[in-house]
Each structure stands twice: as structure tokens, then as C-alpha cells.
Design a protein around this motif. Sequence first.
Motif, mmCIF file in Angstrom:
data_model
loop_
_atom_site.group_PDB
_atom_site.id
_atom_site.type_symbol
_atom_site.label_atom_id
_atom_site.label_comp_id
_atom_site.label_asym_id
_atom_site.label_seq_id
_atom_site.Cartn_x
_atom_site.Cartn_y
_atom_site.Cartn_z
ATOM 1 N N LEU A 1 17.581 67.941 147.289
ATOM 2 C CA LEU A 1 18.230 66.998 147.009
ATOM 3 C C LEU A 1 18.655 65.450 147.818
ATOM 4 C CD1 LEU A 1 21.972 68.575 147.279
ATOM 5 C CD2 LEU A 1 21.371 67.279 145.395
ATOM 6 N N CYS B 1 16.459 63.451 145.496
ATOM 7 C CA CYS B 1 17.153 62.825 144.705
ATOM 8 C C CYS B 1 17.883 61.753 144.745
ATOM 9 C CB CYS B 1 18.329 63.399 144.216
ATOM 10 S SG CYS B 1 17.170 65.392 143.328
ATOM 11 N N PHE C 1 28.993 58.181 145.261
ATOM 12 C CA PHE C 1 28.174 59.225 145.623
ATOM 13 C C PHE C 1 27.358 59.596 146.274
ATOM 14 C CE2 PHE C 1 24.285 61.806 143.699
ATOM 15 C CZ PHE C 1 25.800 62.615 143.334
ATOM 16 N N GLU C 2 26.188 59.139 147.074
ATOM 17 C CA GLU C 2 25.366 59.136 147.787
ATOM 18 C C GLU C 2 25.742 60.144 148.834
ATOM 19 O OE1 GLU C 2 21.558 57.701 147.507
ATOM 20 O OE2 GLU C 2 21.593 58.514 145.528
ATOM 21 N N LEU D 1 27.745 62.720 148.509
ATOM 22 C CA LEU D 1 27.039 63.781 148.487
ATOM 23 C C LEU D 1 26.453 64.499 150.330
ATOM 24 C CD1 LEU D 1 25.754 65.613 147.046
ATOM 25 C CD2 LEU D 1 23.184 64.534 146.652
ATOM 26 N N LEU E 1 28.912 69.725 144.953
ATOM 27 C CA LEU E 1 28.052 69.244 144.482
ATOM 28 C C LEU E 1 27.905 68.782 142.444
ATOM 29 C CD1 LEU E 1 24.869 68.297 144.604
ATOM 30 C CD2 LEU E 1 24.267 70.671 144.125
ATOM 31 N N LEU E 2 28.682 70.042 141.837
ATOM 32 C CA LEU E 2 29.106 69.414 140.874
ATOM 33 C C LEU E 2 30.415 68.665 140.526
ATOM 34 C CD1 LEU E 2 28.478 73.155 139.545
ATOM 35 C CD2 LEU E 2 26.995 71.402 139.527
ATOM 36 N N GLN F 1 29.197 65.049 141.633
ATOM 37 C CA GLN F 1 28.137 64.904 139.917
ATOM 38 C C GLN F 1 28.596 64.068 138.935
ATOM 39 O OE1 GLN F 1 25.285 68.065 139.979
ATOM 40 N NE2 GLN F 1 23.383 66.600 140.776
ATOM 41 N N CYS G 1 30.614 60.993 139.254
ATOM 42 C CA CYS G 1 29.974 60.004 138.991
ATOM 43 C C CYS G 1 29.433 59.651 138.037
ATOM 44 C CB CYS G 1 28.442 60.434 139.740
ATOM 45 S SG CYS G 1 27.434 59.055 140.001
ATOM 46 N N MET G 2 29.517 60.940 136.592
ATOM 47 C CA MET G 2 28.852 60.927 135.550
ATOM 48 C C MET G 2 30.270 60.158 134.540
ATOM 49 S SD MET G 2 26.310 64.057 135.586
ATOM 50 C CE MET G 2 26.237 64.078 133.689
#
Length: 422
Positions: A49, A52, A111-112, A115, A207-208, A211, A214-215
Motif C-alpha cells: 500500500l 501505491c 483518499f490517501e 488511507l 480499505l475497500l 477505495q 474514491c472510485m
Amino acid sequence: MLKSFNLLKQLGSVGKSQDATDLLTEDLVMVEQRVEPAKKAAQVIHKKLLGCLQSQLGLDTERRMKKLPLMLLSVSMAESLKDFDPDSSIRKVLEMCCFMESHLAATLSDFELKLEKEVLEPLNKLSEEDLPEILKNKKQFAKLTMDWHNARNKSQASTGPQAKQDGLKEEVEEAWRKLESIKDQYSADLYHFATKEDDYANYFIRLLELQGVCMYGKVYGESLLTHLYNSGREIAVPIHECVHMLLHTGMREEGLFRLAAAASVVKRLKSSLDGGVVNHSEFTDPHAVAGALKSYLRELPEPLMTFELYNDWFQAAGEKELTDKLEQFKIVLKKLPSENYNNLRYLVQFLSCLSEQQAVNRMSPSNIAIVLGPNLLWPRMEGEAALLDMASASSVQVVAVVEPLIQHSSSLFPEGTVPHSM
């Protein structure tokens, strides 16, 4: 001395084995086998991670965003468009691209940051602090088990003077005391790990969820059209998922949509729905599911039955003859945007199925309309005025609209129905 003798006697069945797991209960042995894989998974995923990330750790959202390649691209576009005259088509496209890249950079930065705080930091603590401490005690437990076995075997094999044999027995008792102490600590560690395993699993679920947001963007508080466009769905995720769960577990539940559930469970379910990842087996309380569904409907920027048609619904409900009333409802339904119509149809047909169980769940069409109607239709007001309206006469009028929709759903929505309860 008697206590030590009894403890040694209890472990007599171990025989000559020197495997530390022989001193643990069966359930703890199973838990013990998960600790090392959990540490490895946390370490590997934490490292991957980190690889990423496009921004630097430890920065706030704004400073993080400035260093992102997307933001640097946006700045370059802003500088490039200055060379074009205002009427240039290239300038206009660059302005649009500049805004979009900046927006994407802000989304990625947010997001980061989340995270880092909600996934990376907990995983690092798990792999570098919590689990290594358990494994350290495991190693010590194995060593002291070996020491105890060796001392016991030496004592049993001794044929020397009584004084020497007594000394060896004391060494066995001392070895056991040390073993007993570390065994208690290690067992407590394993029990703690077992109670926290679901929490550790939630790091990966989070985490999911992040994501997914974010998506596809957030679901709660987002307009219906935007959510459906981003997700590529016809039925909104909270409506579809909650209806599906309630069809399995809630159709005979008394007071569904009326009785409140634990706020923490509803919040967790809403978070899962926001992230697009819902483990149905985790949410077994139908009232929590119903609460998450009600919350979604109420948090829509515009009611599912729309602001524009607010008065039309009341006029249709005011018809005295049932035939005329249903005809007017059909006219209003045709005015709904297709996205609203499809989701209202799906929801109302479910509510009709729910009302069929009213002898058990006490939720007649009228009762359902009372508790759910104000979440489907409200006037274009803001602040205190909207809150006051929830308790005003217009909320009573909403019941007169929603109740017949439920009662006559098969006639008003002839396209098909949701599955009946399973």
C-alpha cells in the motif's frame, strides 16, 4: 508443594513430548496458528500500500494535494491556457481539464490521507507492535516448556543421593512456576487476539470502503442520478442491498421501520454501503437495515418522489373515488424521472410484500406510510422549516399519498415485482 504436585500431575499426560502446544487448549492452538499469518499479511499489505501512494506521508490534505502529479498537471494546464484568447476552443477545453485534474487531485489527496490514518497506521501497529509481542511470548513459552521438560526428565532419571534428587525436584518446580507464568500471559495474548480478530479484518474492509468511495463517490447524501451514473446501476445501492437483506431476515419482524436499532450498527452499515462492500452476514438486525434504508431516503438532496411533483401527489390523493385516485397517481408517476420511478417502484413493491405479513409484523400499509412516508416526500424547505414540516399537517397528507401506493402497487407498477420473502 501440594499445588505444584497437582499441577505437574495434571500435565502428566504430556509424556515425553516437548511441543509447547500440548499445554494449550484446542481452541487456543487454533488461534495460535493465525497469529503468524496475520503478521505476515499485515506487513506485506502495508508495504504494498505504501508503494501505491502518490503523496508523502504525514502531510495534511492541502499540502499533500500540492505535491501530487495530478495537481502539477492542473497547474501546467492553467499556465498553458493563458496564451490563448478567450474565444479559443482549446482554451475552453484546457479550462475544463484544469478543473477536472484539480478535482481528481483533491479526491486522491483526501483518499490517501484517510488511507494513512485508518488503514496504514493500524496495520503498521498490528504488524510491528501488537503481534510481535504475542510471538515474543510464544518463543518464550516454547523455551520454558523445553526447560521444564528437560528438568523433569533429568529428575526422573536421577538415581543419586536423596539430597540430589530433592534438588532436582526443586528445579522442576521452579521451571514449572516460570512456565505457568508465561503460559498464563501467552494464553491471555491469544484470547485477546481472538476477540480482536474481527477488528483486524475490518482494516482490510475499510480499505475497500475507501477505495469504493474514491472510485464511485459517496452514496449517502449524493443525488440519486449522480449515484446511479457513477455506479452504473438502475437501483440505488442502499435500496437494493437493504431490500435484499430484509427480504431474507425482516419480513416477519415486528415494528420494522418503526423500532430503532443501535446507532453504531446503523452507522457501520451506512459506511459499508458508502464503500460499496456489504457483508450481509455481518448485519443480522433487521431494524438496523431498515434504519440504514430510511436514512438513505432522508439524506437524498431531493426526495425520491421529487420536489417538483410535491403538490401533484396531494392533488391525486385528494380524489374521492378510488378509480379516479389511481388514474391520477398513474399520471403523476409518468411525470417522474425514470431513475426516480424505477427506485420508487422497487421500494413500494417491497413495502407491499412487507404489508402482506402485517398479522405478524404489525406493519400495515398505513403504519408503513406513517413511518416511511415523510422520508419519501417533503417540500422544498431548509433548516428549521423542514424539520417543523415533518411534524405538521403536510406529513399527515404524505400518508394519504404513500398508503394507497403500497395498497395498489400491482396496479400502479405493473412492470414486475421484487421477490417475495425467502
